[in-house]
Design an enzyme around this catalytic site. Sequence first.
Site, PDB file in Angstrom:
ATOM      1  N   HIS B 153      72.963 -14.553  24.402  1.00  0.00           N
ATOM      2  CA  HIS B 153      73.560 -13.279  24.766  1.00  0.00           C
ATOM      3  C   HIS B 153      73.118 -12.930  26.182  1.00  0.00           C
ATOM      4  O   HIS B 153      71.928 -12.809  26.436  1.00  0.00           O
ATOM      5  CB  HIS B 153      73.111 -12.200  23.780  1.00  0.00           C
ATOM      6  CG  HIS B 153      73.574 -10.829  24.133  1.00  0.00           C
ATOM      7  ND1 HIS B 153      74.898 -10.476  24.071  1.00  0.00           N
ATOM      8  CD2 HIS B 153      72.921  -9.746  24.585  1.00  0.00           C
ATOM      9  CE1 HIS B 153      75.021  -9.216  24.447  1.00  0.00           C
ATOM     10  NE2 HIS B 153      73.831  -8.756  24.783  1.00  0.00           N
ATOM     11  N   LYS B 174      73.527  -5.855  32.248  1.00  0.00           N
ATOM     12  CA  LYS B 174      73.715  -7.260  32.644  1.00  0.00           C
ATOM     13  C   LYS B 174      75.120  -7.472  33.213  1.00  0.00           C
ATOM     14  O   LYS B 174      75.284  -8.076  34.268  1.00  0.00           O
ATOM     15  CB  LYS B 174      73.511  -8.190  31.441  1.00  0.00           C
ATOM     16  CG  LYS B 174      72.155  -8.103  30.802  1.00  0.00           C
ATOM     17  CD  LYS B 174      72.020  -9.023  29.615  1.00  0.00           C
ATOM     18  CE  LYS B 174      72.834  -8.603  28.410  1.00  0.00           C
ATOM     19  NZ  LYS B 174      72.376  -7.368  27.762  1.00  0.00           N
ATOM     20  N   ASP B 192      78.458 -12.010  27.998  1.00  0.00           N
ATOM     21  CA  ASP B 192      78.166 -11.666  26.601  1.00  0.00           C
ATOM     22  C   ASP B 192      77.856 -12.854  25.696  1.00  0.00           C
ATOM     23  O   ASP B 192      76.803 -12.908  25.094  1.00  0.00           O
ATOM     24  CB  ASP B 192      79.286 -10.832  25.966  1.00  0.00           C
ATOM     25  CG  ASP B 192      78.978  -9.349  26.053  1.00  0.00           C
ATOM     26  OD1 ASP B 192      77.794  -9.015  26.085  1.00  0.00           O
ATOM     27  OD2 ASP B 192      79.911  -8.538  26.122  1.00  0.00           O
ATOM     28  N   ARG B 258      53.301 -10.687  41.533  1.00  0.00           N
ATOM     29  CA  ARG B 258      53.265 -10.055  42.844  1.00  0.00           C
ATOM     30  C   ARG B 258      53.321 -11.084  43.961  1.00  0.00           C
ATOM     31  O   ARG B 258      53.829 -10.827  45.036  1.00  0.00           O
ATOM     32  CB  ARG B 258      52.000  -9.196  42.984  1.00  0.00           C
ATOM     33  CG  ARG B 258      51.905  -8.080  41.947  1.00  0.00           C
ATOM     34  CD  ARG B 258      53.069  -7.109  42.071  1.00  0.00           C
ATOM     35  NE  ARG B 258      52.986  -6.370  43.325  1.00  0.00           N
ATOM     36  CZ  ARG B 258      52.416  -5.202  43.465  1.00  0.00           C
ATOM     37  NH1 ARG B 258      51.875  -4.597  42.419  1.00  0.00           N
ATOM     38  NH2 ARG B 258      52.379  -4.603  44.636  1.00  0.00           N
TER      39      ARG B 258
END
Lengths: 88, 337
Positions: B153, B174, B192, B258
Amino acid sequence: MIEKKIRIKNSAGLHTRPAATIVKMAAKYKCDFFISRNGMNINGKSIIGVMTLAAEEGSELVLTFEGDDEEVAAKEIVDFFERGFDEL
Amino acid sequence: MIEIDSKSISRKEFITVDFFYKLAKTVGKLELLSKNADLDKKISDHNLHRPGLALAGFVDLFSYKRVQVFGNTEIWYLTQLPEDKQKKSLETIFKFDIPCIILSNNIKPLPALLQLADEYRVPLFNSPHSTTKLIYLMSDFLDDQFSQRITLHGSFTDVYGVGICFVGKSGIGKSEVALDLIERGHRLVADDVIILTKKGEGILIGSGTEITKHCMEIRGLGIIDVERIFGIRAIRYQKRLEILVELEIWDASENYTRTGLDESTVTISEVELPYIKLPILPGKNITVISEVIALNYLLKHYGYDAAKIFQNKLSEQIKGKNTDTQRSTNYFEHDFE
Protein backbone atom coordinates in the site's frame (compact mmCIF):
# COMPACT_ATOMS: atom_id res chain seq x y z
CA MET A 1 -5.32 -8.26 16.09
CA ILE A 2 -8.71 -9.44 14.89
CA GLU A 3 -8.98 -11.62 11.81
CA LYS A 4 -12.34 -12.45 10.25
CA LYS A 5 -13.13 -14.58 7.24
CA ILE A 6 -16.22 -13.40 5.39
CA ARG A 7 -18.08 -14.17 2.18
CA ILE A 8 -19.65 -11.64 -0.19
CA LYS A 9 -23.42 -12.16 -0.03
CA ASN A 10 -25.03 -9.67 -2.41
CA SER A 11 -25.33 -10.43 -6.12
CA ALA A 12 -23.68 -7.19 -7.29
CA GLY A 13 -20.53 -8.00 -5.30
CA LEU A 14 -18.25 -5.46 -3.70
CA HIS A 15 -18.96 -2.64 -6.15
CA THR A 16 -18.37 1.11 -5.89
CA ARG A 17 -21.13 2.04 -3.44
CA PRO A 18 -20.30 -0.52 -0.72
CA ALA A 19 -16.56 0.05 -1.32
CA ALA A 20 -17.02 3.76 -0.60
CA THR A 21 -19.11 2.97 2.51
CA ILE A 22 -16.45 0.58 3.80
CA VAL A 23 -13.57 3.05 3.42
CA LYS A 24 -15.64 5.77 5.08
CA MET A 25 -16.43 3.45 8.00
CA ALA A 26 -12.79 2.41 8.29
CA ALA A 27 -11.47 5.96 8.13
CA LYS A 28 -13.31 6.78 11.38
CA TYR A 29 -11.11 4.39 13.32
CA LYS A 30 -7.46 4.59 14.22
CA CYS A 31 -6.74 0.90 13.76
CA ASP A 32 -5.19 -0.53 10.61
CA PHE A 33 -7.67 -2.36 8.43
CA PHE A 34 -6.62 -4.72 5.66
CA ILE A 35 -8.60 -6.92 3.31
CA SER A 36 -6.93 -9.87 1.65
CA ARG A 37 -7.92 -12.12 -1.19
CA ASN A 38 -5.79 -14.56 -3.19
CA GLY A 39 -2.47 -13.15 -2.04
CA MET A 40 -3.59 -9.54 -2.51
CA ASN A 41 -3.57 -7.68 0.77
CA ILE A 42 -4.95 -4.19 0.39
CA ASN A 43 -5.51 -1.31 2.76
CA GLY A 44 -9.22 -1.17 3.62
CA LYS A 45 -9.01 2.59 4.02
CA SER A 46 -8.15 3.08 0.36
CA ILE A 47 -11.07 3.20 -2.08
CA ILE A 48 -8.85 2.23 -5.00
CA GLY A 49 -7.51 -0.69 -2.99
CA VAL A 50 -10.96 -1.99 -2.07
CA MET A 51 -12.18 -1.67 -5.65
CA THR A 52 -9.09 -3.47 -6.95
CA LEU A 53 -10.30 -6.62 -5.18
CA ALA A 54 -13.24 -6.80 -7.62
CA ALA A 55 -14.83 -9.25 -5.17
CA GLU A 56 -17.84 -10.99 -6.72
CA GLU A 57 -20.73 -12.74 -4.98
CA GLY A 58 -19.52 -15.79 -3.09
CA SER A 59 -15.87 -14.77 -2.96
CA GLU A 60 -14.07 -15.17 0.32
CA LEU A 61 -12.15 -12.33 1.95
CA VAL A 62 -10.10 -12.05 5.12
CA LEU A 63 -10.49 -8.85 7.12
CA THR A 64 -7.73 -7.87 9.52
CA PHE A 65 -8.03 -5.16 12.17
CA GLU A 66 -5.12 -4.05 14.29
CA GLY A 67 -4.96 -1.19 16.74
CA ASP A 68 -6.56 0.30 19.84
CA ASP A 69 -10.13 0.48 18.55
CA GLU A 70 -10.01 -2.76 16.56
CA GLU A 71 -13.01 -4.30 18.30
CA VAL A 72 -15.50 -1.53 17.55
CA ALA A 73 -14.16 -1.17 14.01
CA ALA A 74 -14.39 -4.92 13.38
CA LYS A 75 -17.93 -5.02 14.73
CA GLU A 76 -19.24 -2.27 12.47
CA ILE A 77 -17.46 -3.38 9.30
CA VAL A 78 -18.01 -7.13 9.67
CA ASP A 79 -21.67 -6.39 10.35
CA PHE A 80 -21.90 -4.42 7.09
CA PHE A 81 -20.46 -7.37 5.18
CA GLU A 82 -22.85 -9.76 6.97
CA ARG A 83 -25.81 -7.62 5.94
CA GLY A 84 -24.73 -8.01 2.31
CA PHE A 85 -24.08 -4.26 2.18
CA ASP A 86 -27.81 -3.73 2.80
CA GLU A 87 -28.51 -5.02 -0.68
CA LEU A 88 -30.04 -8.39 0.16
CA MET B 1 9.48 0.18 9.94
CA ILE B 2 7.09 -1.37 7.50
CA GLU B 3 6.32 -5.04 7.71
CA ILE B 4 5.16 -7.25 4.91
CA ASP B 5 2.30 -9.48 5.98
CA SER B 6 2.44 -13.03 4.69
CA LYS B 7 -1.06 -12.43 3.30
CA SER B 8 0.45 -9.88 0.91
CA ILE B 9 2.72 -12.44 -0.68
CA SER B 10 1.58 -14.78 -3.38
CA ARG B 11 3.01 -17.05 -5.99
CA LYS B 12 1.20 -18.64 -8.92
CA GLU B 13 0.63 -22.37 -8.52
CA PHE B 14 0.37 -22.98 -12.25
CA ILE B 15 -0.31 -21.36 -15.60
CA THR B 16 -2.19 -23.01 -18.43
CA VAL B 17 -0.43 -23.79 -21.70
CA ASP B 18 -2.97 -21.50 -23.38
CA PHE B 19 -1.86 -18.57 -21.22
CA PHE B 20 1.79 -19.47 -21.81
CA TYR B 21 1.26 -19.61 -25.57
CA LYS B 22 -0.58 -16.27 -25.70
CA LEU B 23 2.05 -14.39 -23.71
CA ALA B 24 5.27 -16.12 -24.75
CA LYS B 25 4.34 -16.51 -28.43
CA THR B 26 6.01 -13.29 -29.56
CA VAL B 27 9.20 -13.53 -27.54
CA GLY B 28 9.68 -17.24 -28.18
CA LYS B 29 8.41 -17.02 -31.80
CA LEU B 30 6.29 -20.06 -31.01
CA GLU B 31 4.07 -21.78 -33.50
CA LEU B 32 1.54 -24.43 -32.55
CA LEU B 33 2.08 -27.54 -34.66
CA SER B 34 -0.34 -30.05 -33.19
CA LYS B 35 -3.95 -29.98 -34.30
CA ASN B 36 -5.55 -31.80 -31.44
CA ALA B 37 -3.97 -30.15 -28.43
CA ASP B 38 -5.34 -29.68 -24.95
CA LEU B 39 -4.29 -26.12 -24.18
CA ASP B 40 -5.76 -26.36 -20.68
CA LYS B 41 -2.81 -28.46 -19.55
CA LYS B 42 -1.02 -26.88 -16.61
CA ILE B 43 2.59 -25.76 -16.31
CA SER B 44 3.54 -25.79 -12.64
CA ASP B 45 7.32 -25.41 -12.74
CA HIS B 46 9.41 -22.47 -13.88
CA ASN B 47 12.25 -24.66 -15.10
CA LEU B 48 12.53 -26.25 -18.50
CA HIS B 49 13.63 -29.77 -19.23
CA ARG B 50 15.49 -31.51 -22.03
CA PRO B 51 14.20 -35.06 -21.98
CA GLY B 52 17.26 -36.74 -23.53
CA LEU B 53 17.70 -39.31 -20.79
CA ALA B 54 13.98 -40.02 -20.56
CA LEU B 55 13.91 -40.75 -24.31
CA ALA B 56 16.78 -43.15 -23.77
CA GLY B 57 14.64 -44.96 -21.21
CA PHE B 58 15.81 -43.54 -17.88
CA VAL B 59 12.68 -42.03 -16.29
CA ASP B 60 13.46 -42.38 -12.57
CA LEU B 61 13.89 -38.64 -12.02
CA PHE B 62 12.07 -37.42 -15.11
CA SER B 63 10.84 -33.85 -14.47
CA TYR B 64 7.71 -34.37 -16.54
CA LYS B 65 5.84 -31.39 -15.06
CA ARG B 66 8.21 -29.00 -16.82
CA VAL B 67 7.99 -27.63 -20.34
CA GLN B 68 9.96 -30.10 -22.47
CA VAL B 69 12.47 -28.78 -24.98
CA PHE B 70 13.59 -30.90 -27.92
CA GLY B 71 16.84 -29.67 -29.42
CA ASN B 72 19.09 -31.16 -32.08
CA THR B 73 20.39 -33.81 -29.66
CA GLU B 74 16.95 -35.26 -28.91
CA ILE B 75 15.85 -35.22 -32.54
CA TRP B 76 19.15 -36.65 -33.77
CA TYR B 77 18.93 -39.44 -31.23
CA LEU B 78 15.38 -40.28 -32.34
CA THR B 79 16.19 -40.10 -36.06
CA GLN B 80 18.89 -42.75 -35.83
CA LEU B 81 16.51 -45.20 -34.15
CA PRO B 82 14.51 -47.70 -36.22
CA GLU B 83 10.87 -46.60 -36.60
CA ASP B 84 9.34 -48.96 -34.03
CA LYS B 85 11.91 -48.04 -31.40
CA GLN B 86 11.44 -44.36 -32.18
CA LYS B 87 7.76 -44.58 -31.35
CA LYS B 88 8.44 -46.63 -28.22
CA SER B 89 11.04 -44.13 -27.04
CA LEU B 90 8.66 -41.20 -27.55
CA GLU B 91 5.84 -43.07 -25.81
CA THR B 92 7.94 -43.37 -22.65
CA ILE B 93 7.65 -39.61 -22.17
CA PHE B 94 4.10 -39.20 -23.50
CA LYS B 95 2.90 -41.65 -20.83
CA PHE B 96 3.69 -38.95 -18.31
CA ASP B 97 1.40 -35.94 -18.02
CA ILE B 98 3.75 -33.48 -19.73
CA PRO B 99 2.39 -29.94 -20.24
CA CYS B 100 3.84 -29.22 -23.70
CA ILE B 101 6.83 -29.71 -25.98
CA ILE B 102 8.84 -27.06 -27.81
CA LEU B 103 11.11 -27.89 -30.74
CA SER B 104 14.02 -25.47 -31.18
CA ASN B 105 15.91 -24.49 -34.35
CA ASN B 106 12.74 -24.87 -36.44
CA ILE B 107 13.32 -28.61 -36.52
CA LYS B 108 10.78 -30.49 -38.60
CA PRO B 109 8.81 -32.70 -36.23
CA LEU B 110 9.15 -36.44 -36.85
CA PRO B 111 5.84 -37.94 -38.04
CA ALA B 112 5.78 -40.17 -34.96
CA LEU B 113 6.15 -37.15 -32.69
CA LEU B 114 3.27 -35.29 -34.38
CA GLN B 115 1.08 -38.35 -34.25
CA LEU B 116 1.73 -39.06 -30.56
CA ALA B 117 1.31 -35.39 -29.62
CA ASP B 118 -2.14 -35.45 -31.21
CA GLU B 119 -2.98 -38.79 -29.66
CA TYR B 120 -2.05 -37.66 -26.13
CA ARG B 121 -3.33 -34.12 -26.84
CA VAL B 122 0.01 -32.61 -25.83
CA PRO B 123 0.58 -29.17 -27.42
CA LEU B 124 3.63 -29.25 -29.69
CA PHE B 125 5.30 -25.96 -30.61
CA ASN B 126 8.27 -25.05 -32.68
CA SER B 127 10.55 -22.06 -32.52
CA PRO B 128 13.29 -20.72 -34.81
CA HIS B 129 15.51 -19.87 -31.81
CA SER B 130 18.54 -21.99 -30.99
CA THR B 131 18.07 -24.29 -28.00
CA THR B 132 20.24 -22.16 -25.68
CA LYS B 133 18.46 -18.96 -26.62
CA LEU B 134 15.03 -20.57 -26.42
CA ILE B 135 15.77 -21.96 -22.94
CA TYR B 136 17.04 -18.55 -21.83
CA LEU B 137 13.97 -16.70 -23.14
CA MET B 138 11.42 -19.18 -21.86
CA SER B 139 13.11 -19.42 -18.43
CA ASP B 140 12.99 -15.65 -18.13
CA PHE B 141 9.29 -15.65 -18.96
CA LEU B 142 8.44 -18.52 -16.62
CA ASP B 143 10.61 -17.13 -13.80
CA ASP B 144 8.59 -13.94 -14.00
CA GLN B 145 5.28 -15.81 -13.99
CA PHE B 146 6.20 -17.97 -11.00
CA SER B 147 8.05 -15.34 -9.00
CA GLN B 148 6.87 -14.00 -5.69
CA ARG B 149 4.38 -11.14 -5.85
CA ILE B 150 3.94 -8.71 -3.02
CA THR B 151 1.14 -6.18 -2.69
CA LEU B 152 2.11 -2.95 -1.03
CA HIS B 153 0.00 0.00 0.00
CA GLY B 154 1.65 3.24 -1.10
CA SER B 155 2.45 5.56 -3.99
CA PHE B 156 5.15 4.56 -6.43
CA THR B 157 6.88 7.19 -8.55
CA ASP B 158 9.83 7.56 -10.84
CA VAL B 159 11.80 10.62 -9.71
CA TYR B 160 14.72 11.45 -12.03
CA GLY B 161 14.78 7.77 -12.99
CA VAL B 162 14.91 6.55 -9.39
CA GLY B 163 12.02 4.36 -8.23
CA ILE B 164 10.75 5.84 -4.98
CA CYS B 165 7.84 4.30 -3.12
CA PHE B 166 6.04 6.32 -0.47
CA VAL B 167 4.42 4.34 2.31
CA GLY B 168 2.70 5.37 5.52
CA LYS B 169 -0.64 5.52 7.23
CA SER B 170 -3.78 6.03 5.22
CA GLY B 171 -4.56 9.72 4.77
CA ILE B 172 -1.04 10.99 5.47
CA GLY B 173 -0.74 12.40 1.95
CA LYS B 174 1.15 9.85 -0.14
CA SER B 175 -1.02 10.43 -3.20
CA GLU B 176 -0.71 14.21 -2.80
CA VAL B 177 3.10 13.92 -2.78
CA ALA B 178 2.90 11.75 -5.91
CA LEU B 179 0.61 14.29 -7.57
CA ASP B 180 2.98 17.12 -6.73
CA LEU B 181 5.89 15.14 -8.18
CA ILE B 182 3.91 14.51 -11.39
CA GLU B 183 3.25 18.24 -11.66
CA ARG B 184 7.00 18.79 -11.47
CA GLY B 185 7.61 16.45 -14.38
CA HIS B 186 8.12 13.10 -12.67
CA ARG B 187 6.18 9.97 -13.42
CA LEU B 188 3.62 7.85 -11.60
CA VAL B 189 3.99 4.08 -11.64
CA ALA B 190 1.10 3.14 -9.35
CA ASP B 191 -0.97 4.52 -6.54
CA ASP B 192 -2.58 2.78 -3.58
CA VAL B 193 -2.07 -0.79 -4.76
CA ILE B 194 1.45 -1.61 -5.90
CA ILE B 195 2.39 -5.07 -7.04
CA LEU B 196 6.05 -5.89 -6.57
CA THR B 197 7.51 -8.79 -8.49
CA LYS B 198 10.88 -10.27 -7.76
CA LYS B 199 12.99 -10.30 -10.89
CA GLY B 200 16.21 -12.23 -10.64
CA GLU B 201 18.19 -11.82 -7.44
CA GLY B 202 17.98 -8.53 -5.63
CA ILE B 203 15.56 -6.70 -7.91
CA LEU B 204 11.95 -5.81 -7.24
CA ILE B 205 9.88 -4.46 -10.10
CA GLY B 206 6.75 -2.55 -9.19
CA SER B 207 3.65 -1.93 -11.23
CA GLY B 208 -0.01 -1.12 -10.76
CA THR B 209 -2.98 -3.40 -11.27
CA GLU B 210 -4.90 -3.88 -14.49
CA ILE B 211 -8.10 -2.45 -13.02
CA THR B 212 -6.71 0.72 -11.45
CA LYS B 213 -3.98 1.54 -14.01
CA HIS B 214 -2.95 5.12 -13.19
CA CYS B 215 -6.01 6.16 -11.24
CA MET B 216 -5.51 7.87 -7.94
CA GLU B 217 -7.72 8.97 -5.09
CA ILE B 218 -7.32 12.50 -3.79
CA ARG B 219 -9.23 13.14 -0.57
CA GLY B 220 -11.98 15.61 -1.21
CA LEU B 221 -11.86 15.11 -4.97
CA GLY B 222 -12.35 11.41 -5.42
CA ILE B 223 -10.84 9.28 -8.16
CA ILE B 224 -8.81 10.96 -10.90
CA ASP B 225 -7.11 9.47 -13.96
CA VAL B 226 -3.53 10.72 -13.99
CA GLU B 227 -2.80 9.51 -17.52
CA ARG B 228 -5.83 11.37 -18.94
CA ILE B 229 -5.11 14.57 -17.04
CA PHE B 230 -1.33 14.84 -17.40
CA GLY B 231 -0.73 12.69 -20.46
CA ILE B 232 1.71 9.97 -21.33
CA ARG B 233 4.71 11.83 -19.93
CA ALA B 234 3.28 11.53 -16.42
CA ILE B 235 3.13 7.76 -16.22
CA ARG B 236 5.08 4.60 -16.63
CA TYR B 237 4.00 0.98 -16.35
CA GLN B 238 6.87 -0.55 -14.46
CA LYS B 239 9.88 0.56 -12.50
CA ARG B 240 12.53 -1.00 -10.35
CA LEU B 241 11.93 -0.19 -6.69
CA GLU B 242 15.04 1.54 -5.34
CA ILE B 243 14.08 3.55 -2.26
CA LEU B 244 11.31 3.19 0.28
CA VAL B 245 10.21 6.43 1.97
CA GLU B 246 7.91 6.23 4.95
CA LEU B 247 5.94 9.38 5.68
CA GLU B 248 4.82 9.95 9.24
CA ILE B 249 3.59 12.70 11.50
CA TRP B 250 6.55 14.30 13.29
CA ASP B 251 7.24 12.38 16.47
CA ALA B 252 9.57 14.14 18.91
CA SER B 253 10.60 10.85 20.50
CA GLU B 254 11.62 9.33 17.18
CA ASN B 255 15.31 9.33 16.27
CA TYR B 256 15.55 10.78 12.76
CA THR B 257 18.89 10.59 10.99
CA ARG B 258 20.84 13.84 11.10
CA THR B 259 24.05 13.00 9.25
CA GLY B 260 22.90 10.38 6.78
CA LEU B 261 25.85 8.18 7.78
CA ASP B 262 23.65 5.65 9.53
CA GLU B 263 21.78 4.32 6.54
CA SER B 264 18.69 2.27 7.29
CA THR B 265 17.50 -0.47 5.05
CA VAL B 266 14.36 -2.52 4.78
CA THR B 267 14.18 -6.07 3.44
CA ILE B 268 11.30 -7.06 1.22
CA SER B 269 11.28 -10.59 -0.08
CA GLU B 270 15.04 -10.95 0.60
CA VAL B 271 15.79 -7.73 -1.29
CA GLU B 272 17.50 -5.03 0.77
CA LEU B 273 16.47 -1.46 -0.04
CA PRO B 274 17.44 1.96 1.34
CA TYR B 275 14.74 3.10 3.73
CA ILE B 276 14.09 6.70 4.76
CA LYS B 277 11.74 7.80 7.48
CA LEU B 278 10.48 11.27 6.67
CA PRO B 279 8.64 13.30 9.29
CA ILE B 280 5.96 15.65 8.05
CA LEU B 281 6.18 19.15 9.51
CA PRO B 282 4.61 22.47 8.61
CA GLY B 283 6.74 24.22 6.02
CA LYS B 284 8.41 21.04 4.93
CA ASN B 285 8.16 20.47 1.21
CA ILE B 286 8.12 16.69 0.84
CA THR B 287 8.20 16.94 -2.95
CA VAL B 288 11.46 18.88 -3.07
CA ILE B 289 12.93 16.61 -0.41
CA SER B 290 11.92 13.60 -2.53
CA GLU B 291 13.77 15.07 -5.50
CA VAL B 292 16.82 15.54 -3.30
CA ILE B 293 16.50 11.95 -2.08
CA ALA B 294 16.57 10.78 -5.70
CA LEU B 295 19.49 13.01 -6.68
CA ASN B 296 21.48 12.09 -3.58
CA TYR B 297 20.87 8.43 -4.35
CA LEU B 298 22.21 8.98 -7.87
CA LEU B 299 25.28 10.80 -6.51
CA LYS B 300 25.95 7.93 -4.10
CA HIS B 301 25.45 5.47 -6.91
CA TYR B 302 28.13 7.30 -8.92
CA GLY B 303 30.47 7.29 -5.94
CA TYR B 304 29.87 10.59 -4.16
CA ASP B 305 28.56 10.35 -0.62
CA ALA B 306 28.23 13.86 0.83
CA ALA B 307 27.90 12.65 4.44
CA LYS B 308 31.06 10.52 4.18
CA ILE B 309 33.05 13.28 2.48
CA PHE B 310 32.01 15.76 5.14
CA GLN B 311 33.04 13.25 7.80
CA ASN B 312 36.47 12.76 6.20
CA LYS B 313 37.08 16.50 5.94
CA LEU B 314 36.20 16.89 9.58
CA SER B 315 38.56 14.09 10.67
CA GLU B 316 41.39 15.64 8.68
CA GLN B 317 40.86 19.03 10.25
CA ILE B 318 40.76 17.50 13.73
CA LYS B 319 43.94 15.51 13.00
CA GLY B 320 45.68 18.68 11.76
CA LYS B 321 44.76 20.33 15.06
CA ASN B 322 43.50 23.31 13.08
CA THR B 323 40.60 24.23 15.30
CA ASP B 324 39.96 27.72 13.91
CA THR B 325 36.83 27.82 11.80
CA GLN B 326 38.11 28.65 8.35
CA ARG B 327 36.10 30.77 5.99
CA SER B 328 35.55 29.01 2.66
CA THR B 329 37.30 31.89 0.87
CA ASN B 330 40.38 33.21 2.59
CA TYR B 331 40.50 36.65 1.06
CA PHE B 332 37.64 38.54 -0.59
CA GLU B 333 39.36 40.76 -3.09
CA HIS B 334 36.27 42.54 -4.36
CA ASP B 335 32.65 41.73 -4.79
CA PHE B 336 33.47 39.26 -7.54
CA GLU B 337 32.34 35.71 -8.01
